[in-house]
Motif scaffolding. Structure first.
Motif, PDB file in Angstrom:
ATOM      1  N   LYS A  37       4.688  -1.026  -0.923  1.00  0.00           N
ATOM      2  CA  LYS A  37       3.556  -0.119  -0.708  1.00  0.00           C
ATOM      3  C   LYS A  37       2.908  -0.443   0.639  1.00  0.00           C
ATOM      4  O   LYS A  37       2.644  -1.601   0.956  1.00  0.00           O
ATOM      5  CB  LYS A  37       2.533  -0.298  -1.824  1.00  0.00           C
ATOM      6  N   GLY A  38       2.680   0.577   1.428  1.00  0.00           N
ATOM      7  CA  GLY A  38       1.961   0.425   2.681  1.00  0.00           C
ATOM      8  C   GLY A  38       2.816   0.084   3.883  1.00  0.00           C
ATOM      9  O   GLY A  38       2.311   0.064   5.005  1.00  0.00           O
ATOM     10  N   TRP A  57       2.106  -2.190   8.872  1.00  0.00           N
ATOM     11  CA  TRP A  57       1.636  -1.898   7.522  1.00  0.00           C
ATOM     12  C   TRP A  57       0.380  -1.041   7.590  1.00  0.00           C
ATOM     13  O   TRP A  57      -0.371  -1.103   8.565  1.00  0.00           O
ATOM     14  CB  TRP A  57       1.318  -3.207   6.794  1.00  0.00           C
ATOM     15  N   ASP A  62      -2.004  -4.596   2.109  1.00  0.00           N
ATOM     16  CA  ASP A  62      -0.670  -4.185   1.662  1.00  0.00           C
ATOM     17  C   ASP A  62       0.358  -5.263   1.986  1.00  0.00           C
ATOM     18  O   ASP A  62       1.205  -5.599   1.157  1.00  0.00           O
ATOM     19  CB  ASP A  62      -0.251  -2.867   2.308  1.00  0.00           C
TER      20      ASP A  62
END
Length: 100
Positions: A37-38, A57, A62
């Motif tokens: 994620k991210g 990121w 994240d």
């Protein structure tokens, strides 16, 4: 909230096979890194004997929350890091302050 840039520089262990390292890097990124994620982008860079991981990121949070969970993720990560001289590794964490 600004993007985060992570730069990690390192050398490979003495006698490490670059082709084998690149295969391990491909697997680690396929199984774990690219699913985080991210994550906006990541690159594996090299200059003679110095290697680096460059990643962007959405936030530092994240990056800090990226943690292997499954046995496959742990195996891929451990295999990747088995090629790296961890004594030579240096991390740099940056927040993007301005884009031009």
């Amino acid at each position: 909230m600004s993007n985060a840039i992570i730069l990690t520089f390192y050398k490979l262990k003495e006698g490490a096979s670059v082709p084998d390292f690149l295969l391990a890097a491909d697997k680690f990124h396929e199984v774990f890194v690219l699913k985080q994620k991210g994550l906006i982008s990541c690159k594996l860079i090299a200059n003679d004997e110095l290697w680096g991981d460059y990643s962007v990121w959405e936030s530092m949070a994240d990056f800090k929350n990226a943690d292997p969970q499954t046995p496959d993720e742990h195996t891929a990560m451990n295999n990747y890091f088995s090629f790296i001289d961890t004594q030579s590794a240096v991390d740099h964490h940056f927040n993007v302050e301005k884009c031009y």
